[in-house]
Design a protein around this motif. Structure first.
Motif, mmCIF file in Angstrom:
data_model
loop_
_atom_site.group_PDB
_atom_site.id
_atom_site.type_symbol
_atom_site.label_atom_id
_atom_site.label_comp_id
_atom_site.label_asym_id
_atom_site.label_seq_id
_atom_site.Cartn_x
_atom_site.Cartn_y
_atom_site.Cartn_z
ATOM 1 N N ILE A 108 0.516 -1.486 -0.008
ATOM 2 C CA ILE A 108 0.249 -0.030 -0.024
ATOM 3 C C ILE A 108 1.050 1.249 -0.014
ATOM 4 C CG2 ILE A 108 -1.581 1.100 1.835
ATOM 5 C CD1 ILE A 108 -2.630 -1.336 2.826
ATOM 6 N N LYS A 109 2.121 1.059 1.024
ATOM 7 C CA LYS A 109 2.779 2.855 0.571
ATOM 8 C C LYS A 109 3.701 2.443 -0.267
ATOM 9 C CE LYS A 109 6.164 4.243 4.194
ATOM 10 N NZ LYS A 109 7.567 3.780 4.110
ATOM 11 N N HIS A 142 -6.845 -1.904 -1.606
ATOM 12 C CA HIS A 142 -5.569 -2.268 -2.787
ATOM 13 C C HIS A 142 -5.275 -2.887 -3.594
ATOM 14 C CE1 HIS A 142 -5.452 1.955 -0.618
ATOM 15 N NE2 HIS A 142 -5.653 1.107 0.749
ATOM 16 N N LYS A 148 1.884 1.682 -3.498
ATOM 17 C CA LYS A 148 2.000 2.983 -4.243
ATOM 18 C C LYS A 148 0.759 4.012 -3.596
ATOM 19 C CE LYS A 148 -1.538 -1.395 -6.026
ATOM 20 N NZ LYS A 148 -3.354 -1.898 -5.850
ATOM 21 N N GLU A 149 0.755 4.328 -2.680
ATOM 22 C CA GLU A 149 0.819 5.629 -2.600
ATOM 23 C C GLU A 149 1.526 6.506 -3.042
ATOM 24 O OE1 GLU A 149 -1.571 4.456 1.458
ATOM 25 O OE2 GLU A 149 0.369 5.482 1.696
ATOM 26 N N ASN A 150 3.162 5.624 -3.773
ATOM 27 C CA ASN A 150 4.118 6.481 -3.619
ATOM 28 C C ASN A 150 4.400 6.338 -5.435
ATOM 29 O OD1 ASN A 150 5.462 7.101 -1.130
ATOM 30 N ND2 ASN A 150 6.631 5.738 -1.272
ATOM 31 N N ARG A 151 3.731 6.069 -5.466
ATOM 32 C CA ARG A 151 3.328 5.713 -7.297
ATOM 33 C C ARG A 151 4.298 4.946 -7.919
ATOM 34 N NH1 ARG A 151 -0.337 9.048 -9.370
ATOM 35 N NH2 ARG A 151 -1.253 10.390 -7.680
ATOM 36 N N ASN A 166 -8.797 -3.582 3.681
ATOM 37 C CA ASN A 166 -8.166 -2.617 2.501
ATOM 38 C C ASN A 166 -8.501 -3.662 1.693
ATOM 39 O OD1 ASN A 166 -7.041 -0.749 4.165
ATOM 40 N ND2 ASN A 166 -6.536 -2.369 5.084
#
Ligand code: NCD
Ligand code: ZN
Length: 349
Positions: free
Chosen positions: A164-165, A217, A167-170, A214
């Motif tokens: 998830i982290k 995600h 993915k949040e950083n693209r 989640n």
């Protein structure tokens, strides 16, 4: 009656050639149709792993004669076959790399990971069997190389949190989970014994709750259909893996009925996202008809998979595959297969 597009399972082990006592292309693809899947992607951890063009082409040739649904393949690597990557890219849907212990002889030495990533220049993803620290290692390489990766069978909250982290950083990362992490926990593993043994291992109830919470995600639900014979499972060293092609859809439909999942999200996870991520061509005249109201009990004796067992034996589910059509042809109806071996197509990228 509801109608779905023919579903796609991007993670199956059909064991052919080499271990056809567990499953073969005919029984495995029959199992897929019974479960509502019309396209499946087969993993490279055969007895002789699929790490050369020769073994890949041989496998596709054997498949062509036996399959009853469409089947695509992945290539494998231990870091020794980098020169072959360019030659196989149009024949496979991705490269599968194993970083942690599981069935087969395809675990790589971590120091080869960088070179493998650099050598895979095609746009299809690198698929990872990675747990714990290995996930972090891969994420670092993805941020350096920008290569597209798909993390297979994520079920544990600490693993999903890392993803998830990232993915949040693209980062160009997707991930899949399996029905066994959604519906079983380590408590079931105790009762099931070897029949609940797979890699990664089943998590706790807290892991399972985290996964459901989640699920937004998660990109794909993959069965990780990994059949082994009852005899092997009962032996002193039972192999890892459980079958799943015939139980994935009914379990998910039951979850829809219980308001844990929407129908649209199910289609996203088992059709739209697999299609998009792996660039799979589909046909508008390929579909599945489901009686969403029919309840039944999953029964080992009624399965098409050659292994003849399921960790979900005895479970009551709601939603039954009634008919399956591929390219307009009725291929499966009311528990009966209607086509001969060789009807399915070997699909390529
Ligand atoms: C798989 C198998 O049996 O091939 N086993 C498993 O426990 N999942 C391999 C794999 O996908 O890790
Ligand atoms: Zn697998």
């Amino acid at each position: 009656m509801i109608k779905f597009p023919g579903l796609i399972d991007v993670h199956v082990h059909l064991r052919d050639p080499g271990q056809t006592e567990k499953e073969d292309f005919f029984t495995g693809t029959s199992s897929a149709l019974a479960g509502g899947f019309t396209t499946i992607l087969d993993m490279p951890n055969n007895k002789i792993p699929i790490t050369s063009i020769k073994t890949l082409i041989e496998k596709q040739k054997i498949a062509k004669e036996k399959i009853v649904c469409d089947v695509g393949f992945y290539f494998g690597s231990l870091g020794e076959n980098l020169k072959d990557f360019n030659k196989v890219q149009d024949k496979v849907f991705g490269l599968k790399i194993y970083l942690n212990k599981t069935t087969g002889n395809l675990i790589i030495d971590n120091k080869n990971l960088n070179n493998i990533f650099k050598a895979w220049t095609t746009n299809s993803p690198i698929l990872l069997h990675a747990e714990g620290k290995s996930i972090n290692q891969v994420i670092n390489i993805v941020s350096e190389t920008g290569k597209r990766v798909h993390f297979c069978h994520i079920g544990i909250s600490s693993d999903l949190k890392q993803i998830i982290k990232a993915k949040e950083n693209r980062l160009p990362i997707t991930c899949g989970t399996t029905p066994h992490y959604l519906f079983l926990t380590e408590k079931d593993a105790k009762i099931l014994g070897p029949f609940g043994l797979m890699k990664p291992s089943l998590g706790s109830k807290a892991d399972q709750n985290f996964l459901w919470k989640n699920l937004k995600h998660v990109d794909v639900i993959e069965s990780d259909h990994a059949p082994h014979t009852v005899e092997e499972k009962k032996s002193d060293h039972p192999p890892f893996g459980v079958p799943g092609l015939e139980t994935t859809l009914p379990l998910l439909l039951t979850a829809v009925f219980e308001n844990k999942l929407s129908i649209n999200r199910l289609i996203e996870l088992c059709f739209k996202n697999p299609k998009k991520i792996f660039n799979i061509k589909t046909d508008k005249n390929t579909w599945v008809e489901i009686d969403e109201k029919e309840e039944y009990i999953i029964d080992n004796k009624k399965l098409f998979t050659k292994c003849g067992w399921s960790p979900f034996n005895g479970w009551k589910v709601k939603g039954k595959v009634k008919r399956v059509f591929i390219r307009e042809k009725k291929v499966f109806e009311n528990g009966k297969l209607l086509v001969k071996p060789g009807f399915g197509k070997v699909v390529t990228n």
